[in-house]
Motif scaffolding. Sequence first.
Motif, PDB file in Angstrom:
ATOM      1  N   THR A 336       0.391 -36.539   6.519  1.00  0.00           N
ATOM      2  CA  THR A 336      -0.360 -35.281   6.441  1.00  0.00           C
ATOM      3  C   THR A 336      -1.609 -35.437   5.576  1.00  0.00           C
ATOM      4  O   THR A 336      -2.667 -34.894   5.902  1.00  0.00           O
ATOM      5  N   GLY A 337      -1.486 -36.183   4.475  1.00  0.00           N
ATOM      6  CA  GLY A 337      -2.663 -36.422   3.644  1.00  0.00           C
ATOM      7  C   GLY A 337      -3.723 -37.207   4.380  1.00  0.00           C
ATOM      8  O   GLY A 337      -4.922 -36.940   4.249  1.00  0.00           O
ATOM      9  N   GLY A 338      -3.294 -38.201   5.170  1.00  0.00           N
ATOM     10  CA  GLY A 338      -4.255 -38.973   5.950  1.00  0.00           C
ATOM     11  C   GLY A 338      -4.970 -38.123   6.979  1.00  0.00           C
ATOM     12  O   GLY A 338      -6.180 -38.262   7.187  1.00  0.00           O
ATOM     13  N   VAL A 339      -4.228 -37.215   7.630  1.00  0.00           N
ATOM     14  CA  VAL A 339      -4.850 -36.321   8.611  1.00  0.00           C
ATOM     15  C   VAL A 339      -5.859 -35.396   7.938  1.00  0.00           C
ATOM     16  O   VAL A 339      -6.956 -35.165   8.458  1.00  0.00           O
ATOM     17  N   VAL A 340      -5.497 -34.873   6.778  1.00  0.00           N
ATOM     18  CA  VAL A 340      -6.439 -34.026   6.034  1.00  0.00           C
ATOM     19  C   VAL A 340      -7.693 -34.819   5.684  1.00  0.00           C
ATOM     20  O   VAL A 340      -8.817 -34.306   5.757  1.00  0.00           O
ATOM     21  N   GLY A 341      -7.509 -36.072   5.300  1.00  0.00           N
ATOM     22  CA  GLY A 341      -8.665 -36.915   4.999  1.00  0.00           C
ATOM     23  C   GLY A 341      -9.570 -37.087   6.200  1.00  0.00           C
ATOM     24  O   GLY A 341     -10.792 -37.019   6.090  1.00  0.00           O
ATOM     25  N   LEU A 342      -8.957 -37.318   7.368  1.00  0.00           N
ATOM     26  CA  LEU A 342      -9.754 -37.461   8.583  1.00  0.00           C
ATOM     27  C   LEU A 342     -10.506 -36.184   8.909  1.00  0.00           C
ATOM     28  O   LEU A 342     -11.677 -36.216   9.292  1.00  0.00           O
ATOM     29  N   LEU A 343      -9.845 -35.047   8.769  1.00  0.00           N
ATOM     30  CA  LEU A 343     -10.487 -33.772   9.081  1.00  0.00           C
ATOM     31  C   LEU A 343     -11.613 -33.448   8.114  1.00  0.00           C
ATOM     32  O   LEU A 343     -12.576 -32.777   8.472  1.00  0.00           O
ATOM     33  N   SER A 344     -11.491 -33.917   6.882  1.00  0.00           N
ATOM     34  CA  SER A 344     -12.516 -33.609   5.880  1.00  0.00           C
ATOM     35  C   SER A 344     -13.550 -34.717   5.747  1.00  0.00           C
ATOM     36  O   SER A 344     -14.486 -34.594   4.959  1.00  0.00           O
ATOM     37  N   GLY A 345     -13.401 -35.808   6.498  1.00  0.00           N
ATOM     38  CA  GLY A 345     -14.352 -36.902   6.433  1.00  0.00           C
ATOM     39  C   GLY A 345     -14.158 -37.817   5.244  1.00  0.00           C
ATOM     40  O   GLY A 345     -15.016 -38.642   4.954  1.00  0.00           O
ATOM     41  N   ALA A 346     -13.029 -37.699   4.543  1.00  0.00           N
ATOM     42  CA  ALA A 346     -12.749 -38.542   3.386  1.00  0.00           C
ATOM     43  C   ALA A 346     -11.863 -39.711   3.808  1.00  0.00           C
ATOM     44  O   ALA A 346     -11.446 -39.819   4.961  1.00  0.00           O
ATOM     45  N   SER A 347     -11.559 -40.574   2.861  1.00  0.00           N
ATOM     46  CA  SER A 347     -10.716 -41.729   3.138  1.00  0.00           C
ATOM     47  C   SER A 347      -9.294 -41.262   3.452  1.00  0.00           C
ATOM     48  O   SER A 347      -8.655 -40.619   2.607  1.00  0.00           O
ATOM     49  N   PRO A 348      -8.751 -41.590   4.631  1.00  0.00           N
ATOM     50  CA  PRO A 348      -7.368 -41.184   4.939  1.00  0.00           C
ATOM     51  C   PRO A 348      -6.368 -41.778   3.957  1.00  0.00           C
ATOM     52  O   PRO A 348      -5.422 -41.089   3.551  1.00  0.00           O
ATOM     53  N   LEU A 349      -6.568 -43.044   3.566  1.00  0.00           N
ATOM     54  CA  LEU A 349      -5.631 -43.683   2.640  1.00  0.00           C
ATOM     55  C   LEU A 349      -5.653 -42.994   1.284  1.00  0.00           C
ATOM     56  O   LEU A 349      -4.595 -42.696   0.701  1.00  0.00           O
ATOM     57  N   ARG A 350      -6.846 -42.712   0.794  1.00  0.00           N
ATOM     58  CA  ARG A 350      -6.959 -42.075  -0.522  1.00  0.00           C
ATOM     59  C   ARG A 350      -6.352 -40.673  -0.506  1.00  0.00           C
ATOM     60  O   ARG A 350      -5.642 -40.279  -1.437  1.00  0.00           O
ATOM     61  N   ARG A 351      -6.628 -39.930   0.555  1.00  0.00           N
ATOM     62  CA  ARG A 351      -6.062 -38.580   0.643  1.00  0.00           C
ATOM     63  C   ARG A 351      -4.541 -38.641   0.813  1.00  0.00           C
ATOM     64  O   ARG A 351      -3.812 -37.806   0.279  1.00  0.00           O
ATOM     65  N   GLY A 352      -4.063 -39.617   1.570  1.00  0.00           N
ATOM     66  CA  GLY A 352      -2.634 -39.755   1.744  1.00  0.00           C
ATOM     67  C   GLY A 352      -1.923 -40.082   0.441  1.00  0.00           C
ATOM     68  O   GLY A 352      -0.884 -39.491   0.117  1.00  0.00           O
TER      69      GLY A 352
END
Length: 378
Positions: A336-352
């Motif tokens: 879910t964190g990775g998906v949020v990262g993708l939607l916000s244009g941020a690093s998926p790994l970092r958000r995950g």
Amino acid sequence: MNTPHPSSPTPPPPAEPTRDQVRRWRRYLADEIAEAEIYRVIAARKNGPERDILLGLAAAEKRHEDHWRALLGEHAEDLPRPSPHRVLLRWLARLFGSVFVLALAQRAESDSPYAKDQHATPAMAADEAIHEEVVRGLASRGREQLAGNFRAAVFGANDGLVSNLALVMGIGATGVATSVVLFTGIAGLLAGALSMAAGEFVSVRSQRELLEASSPTQVTLEAAKHLDLDENELVLVYRARGMSEEDAVHRAQERLGHLSCDCNPAFSAHPDGSQGPVDYSEDHEAIGSPWSAAFSSFCFFASGAIIPVIPYLFGMEGLAAVALSAALVGVALLCTGGVVGLLSGASPLRRGVRQLLIGFGAAAVTYVLGLLFGTAGI
């Protein structure tokens, strides 16, 4: 084959390129071929300007491919596999389409090594920098189209994951029976999901009621024939809707039949000050149904909240159940964190990872409290 870009002359290859140079250029070439294919695959699912833009990106990658082929010469055959990242992007492009792939491709373009490689022309490095902005723009369109319900689904599931994991961990740490932990987890699932559903229902219902209260009615048409022409209250109706006095008078004269007009009876002033017919049904459709919003919120939250309970549903107990519950939730939080990262244009790994740390942090606090106020302490 495309001709080299006029502003990107291919530098003469070294008299005898080193093995390291050949290996690096072959990797560049394999990646350029993969990137061009990614853009072509996505373009095949698009129409209009987006398709043209993606094909333009593919053509630019083809120019870069020609550059490395010219440098490699006979070494340009039997290329290695592209980088794992580009292999993944190519697979995702074929399977899912553009939204997530473009978000990942944006990050790939930003990591181009050409700016630091003397055998890549300045024009190639500039291309990659521009490609990042182009892909960023395309990805942002996809995010806007996806952001509504999908974003609600991700955040709803994430809320269920974190809140119920913390609840299960806290209760489990007290040393109570496994059945108590299980029923507590199910109760937390239902309580949280019902609370989310009720909140969403009230929110959407209130929005619709406010919109209905602000929408014009047909009472002005029914009462118009009885109005005093010298003290025309109809003018006040239109002025209250945002019209200037002159426009309100003109509109009232039309309604009273003194002027001919085939305008929509729902005529009013737009929020931006422009004049024209207003379709309030579109606003209701945009807000959506309160029942569907409530049902969706219930399902989103429950889909996340059920995961921490799974080990207990299968009869596990003690530290093994706690560990498996945390592991399952950890994987889900990374997703879910990775998906949020993708939607916000941020690093998926970092958000995950950030989402994982937040979820585990909340669970750790309740687990420690459960240890402190466990059955022995109580």
